[in-house]
Design a protein around this motif. Sequence first.
Motif, PDB file in Angstrom:
ATOM      1  N   LYS A   1      21.649  35.031  -1.548  1.00  0.00           N
ATOM      2  CA  LYS A   1      22.297  33.902  -2.217  1.00  0.00           C
ATOM      3  C   LYS A   1      23.461  33.288  -1.443  1.00  0.00           C
ATOM      4  CE  LYS A   1      20.841  35.154  -6.869  1.00  0.00           C
ATOM      5  NZ  LYS A   1      21.239  35.365  -8.280  1.00  0.00           N
ATOM      6  N   VAL A   2      23.700  33.777  -0.226  1.00  0.00           N
ATOM      7  CA  VAL A   2      24.764  33.225   0.604  1.00  0.00           C
ATOM      8  C   VAL A   2      24.151  32.628   1.871  1.00  0.00           C
ATOM      9  CG1 VAL A   2      26.907  33.681   1.835  1.00  0.00           C
ATOM     10  CG2 VAL A   2      26.400  34.924  -0.283  1.00  0.00           C
ATOM     11  N   LYS A   3      24.441  31.356   2.098  1.00  0.00           N
ATOM     12  CA  LYS A   3      23.966  30.696   3.312  1.00  0.00           C
ATOM     13  C   LYS A   3      24.727  31.220   4.526  1.00  0.00           C
ATOM     14  CE  LYS A   3      24.762  26.614   1.323  1.00  0.00           C
ATOM     15  NZ  LYS A   3      24.805  25.148   1.074  1.00  0.00           N
ATOM     16  N   ALA A   4      24.177  30.984   5.704  1.00  0.00           N
ATOM     17  CA  ALA A   4      24.827  31.446   6.927  1.00  0.00           C
ATOM     18  C   ALA A   4      26.212  30.840   7.081  1.00  0.00           C
ATOM     19  CB  ALA A   4      23.952  31.119   8.138  1.00  0.00           C
ATOM     20  N   ASN A   5      26.406  29.622   6.566  1.00  0.00           N
ATOM     21  CA  ASN A   5      27.703  28.956   6.681  1.00  0.00           C
ATOM     22  C   ASN A   5      28.665  29.327   5.555  1.00  0.00           C
ATOM     23  OD1 ASN A   5      26.809  27.436   4.461  1.00  0.00           O
ATOM     24  ND2 ASN A   5      26.172  25.711   5.741  1.00  0.00           N
ATOM     25  N   GLY A   6      28.250  30.262   4.694  1.00  0.00           N
ATOM     26  CA  GLY A   6      29.146  30.765   3.669  1.00  0.00           C
ATOM     27  C   GLY A   6      28.947  30.180   2.288  1.00  0.00           C
ATOM     28  N   GLY A   7      28.250  29.060   2.178  1.00  0.00           N
ATOM     29  CA  GLY A   7      28.010  28.455   0.880  1.00  0.00           C
ATOM     30  C   GLY A   7      26.979  29.240   0.071  1.00  0.00           C
ATOM     31  N   ARG A   8      27.031  29.050  -1.234  1.00  0.00           N
ATOM     32  CA  ARG A   8      26.079  29.735  -2.103  1.00  0.00           C
ATOM     33  C   ARG A   8      24.788  28.933  -2.190  1.00  0.00           C
ATOM     34  NH1 ARG A   8      23.562  30.305  -6.805  1.00  0.00           N
ATOM     35  NH2 ARG A   8      23.681  32.261  -7.985  1.00  0.00           N
TER      36      ARG A   8
ATOM     37  N   SER B   1      15.507  40.564 -11.743  1.00  0.00           N
ATOM     38  CA  SER B   1      15.743  40.628 -10.301  1.00  0.00           C
ATOM     39  C   SER B   1      16.776  39.609  -9.825  1.00  0.00           C
ATOM     40  CB  SER B   1      14.427  40.441  -9.538  1.00  0.00           C
ATOM     41  OG  SER B   1      13.563  41.543  -9.759  1.00  0.00           O
ATOM     42  N   HIS B   2      17.426  38.923 -10.760  1.00  0.00           N
ATOM     43  CA  HIS B   2      18.535  38.009 -10.472  1.00  0.00           C
ATOM     44  C   HIS B   2      18.124  36.712  -9.784  1.00  0.00           C
ATOM     45  CE1 HIS B   2      22.027  41.175 -10.782  1.00  0.00           C
ATOM     46  NE2 HIS B   2      21.255  41.126 -11.867  1.00  0.00           N
ATOM     47  N   PHE B   3      16.873  36.304  -9.923  1.00  0.00           N
ATOM     48  CA  PHE B   3      16.490  34.990  -9.424  1.00  0.00           C
ATOM     49  C   PHE B   3      17.224  33.913 -10.228  1.00  0.00           C
ATOM     50  CE2 PHE B   3      12.973  37.357  -7.607  1.00  0.00           C
ATOM     51  CZ  PHE B   3      12.703  36.671  -6.426  1.00  0.00           C
ATOM     52  N   ASP B   4      17.427  32.769  -9.598  1.00  0.00           N
ATOM     53  CA  ASP B   4      18.123  31.652 -10.236  1.00  0.00           C
ATOM     54  C   ASP B   4      17.168  30.680 -10.913  1.00  0.00           C
ATOM     55  OD1 ASP B   4      20.833  32.307  -9.296  1.00  0.00           O
ATOM     56  OD2 ASP B   4      20.015  31.860  -7.315  1.00  0.00           O
ATOM     57  N   GLY B   5      15.878  30.891 -10.750  1.00  0.00           N
ATOM     58  CA  GLY B   5      14.925  29.981 -11.363  1.00  0.00           C
ATOM     59  C   GLY B   5      13.500  30.402 -11.061  1.00  0.00           C
ATOM     60  N   ALA B   6      12.558  29.666 -11.636  1.00  0.00           N
ATOM     61  CA  ALA B   6      11.133  29.919 -11.411  1.00  0.00           C
ATOM     62  C   ALA B   6      10.450  28.625 -11.005  1.00  0.00           C
ATOM     63  CB  ALA B   6      10.484  30.484 -12.668  1.00  0.00           C
ATOM     64  N   TYR B   7       9.565  28.741 -10.025  1.00  0.00           N
ATOM     65  CA  TYR B   7       8.799  27.609  -9.513  1.00  0.00           C
ATOM     66  C   TYR B   7       7.364  27.792  -9.999  1.00  0.00           C
ATOM     67  CZ  TYR B   7       7.601  24.020  -6.006  1.00  0.00           C
ATOM     68  OH  TYR B   7       7.203  22.868  -5.363  1.00  0.00           O
ATOM     69  N   LEU B   8       6.998  27.050 -11.029  1.00  0.00           N
ATOM     70  CA  LEU B   8       5.735  27.265 -11.731  1.00  0.00           C
ATOM     71  C   LEU B   8       4.607  26.474 -11.073  1.00  0.00           C
ATOM     72  CD1 LEU B   8       7.086  26.992 -15.403  1.00  0.00           C
ATOM     73  CD2 LEU B   8       7.049  28.992 -13.880  1.00  0.00           C
ATOM     74  N   ASP B   9       3.575  27.182 -10.647  1.00  0.00           N
ATOM     75  CA  ASP B   9       2.456  26.549  -9.943  1.00  0.00           C
ATOM     76  C   ASP B   9       1.193  26.573 -10.806  1.00  0.00           C
ATOM     77  OD1 ASP B   9       1.215  25.198  -7.880  1.00  0.00           O
ATOM     78  OD2 ASP B   9       0.866  26.995  -6.670  1.00  0.00           O
ATOM     79  N   ILE B  10       0.201  25.813 -10.357  1.00  0.00           N
ATOM     80  CA  ILE B  10      -1.072  25.601 -11.046  1.00  0.00           C
ATOM     81  C   ILE B  10      -0.814  24.969 -12.416  1.00  0.00           C
ATOM     82  CG2 ILE B  10      -3.384  26.512 -11.415  1.00  0.00           C
ATOM     83  CD1 ILE B  10      -2.349  26.958  -8.619  1.00  0.00           C
ATOM     84  N   ILE B  11       0.193  24.129 -12.479  1.00  0.00           N
ATOM     85  CA  ILE B  11       0.463  23.322 -13.664  1.00  0.00           C
ATOM     86  C   ILE B  11      -0.719  22.393 -13.939  1.00  0.00           C
ATOM     87  CG2 ILE B  11       2.003  21.562 -14.641  1.00  0.00           C
ATOM     88  CD1 ILE B  11       3.225  24.359 -14.381  1.00  0.00           C
TER      89      ILE B  11
END
Length: 340
Positions: free
Chosen positions: A245-252, A321-331
Amino acid sequence: MKTSKTLLLAVAMFLCLFSCSRSEKLAPLKPVTEEQKISPAVIDYREEMRNFVIGISEYAKAQHPQFAIITQNGIELITTSGESDGTLSQAYIHAIDAVGQEDLFFGYTDDNVPTPAEDNAYLRAFLDRIKADKKVLVTDYCSGQTNMNRSYSSNNSNGYISFAADHRELDNIPSYPAQPYGVNSNDITSIAQAKNFLYLINPQNYSTKARFINAVKATNYDAIIMDLFLDTNDPFTAAEIDQLKVKANGGRRMVICYLSIGEAERYRYYWQSNWTVGNPSFIRAEDPYWSGNYYVEYWNAGWKNIISGTDTSYLKKVLDSHFDGAYLDIIDAFDFFENI
């Protein structure tokens, strides 16, 4: 219109453990009989998919109010008529935070080939109805600096964020561009704030979780769409997802979990050894193009409980598992049922 679906890698057991996005036309369809047209028991397959997504959203947001729900393809669901100028389906739109669209500028007919103007215009007519309120994430399948630059600039000029995937398998972090389009060090706490994303749902090229985690940590993407599992028996833990959850440049950044809800996948943990078409009853037909993927009656309570709403459901594992969201496929599975 062509239907986009999930690419099954079935070279060997290791490769069969991951789902990838894919895009193919369905097999020739049987004509609908007059009896079927007038049957009072005909199911509104589009409304059933809307209801399924709404239920998934309600369950997830009850536990994690900021949890993002993103639907890939099936963009026709945003209107009640399925026409781009139709009445917006407000309940469905309220339930989602963003929409994903494959092949908008490249990949509709073949990888690295520009999408025909007519098809591009058809999709953009829907996407432009919703982009003021919901983020639009486009995945184009193209390679080479010229086409990748065209993809990024075309999407940006239309108000979409995008990912130019140079592997249809979605198994790599492209070496070009060296930095994500629109790179920034801002903290991303909602998908609406994202300026770019990485679509990496097939970790076949990473032999261990540590290698996958280190590769992603070295990037500056605002969001990553990935799988819950490195392989069927090895889900990422909450501590491991937190590392991403942390980018290489420090941002979330946001970490989004891929989840197929319109097909059952034989290589998933929930698949039982005795399952086949008709057993359980919600498994309707094997995808003719992708062995091991099965169209399901997504309105069936048995299937819904596998995906969401219970402590043993797939979505509960994603939330834990602390994911921030779900990407729902086969809609867009409604296409299959509308035409069988």
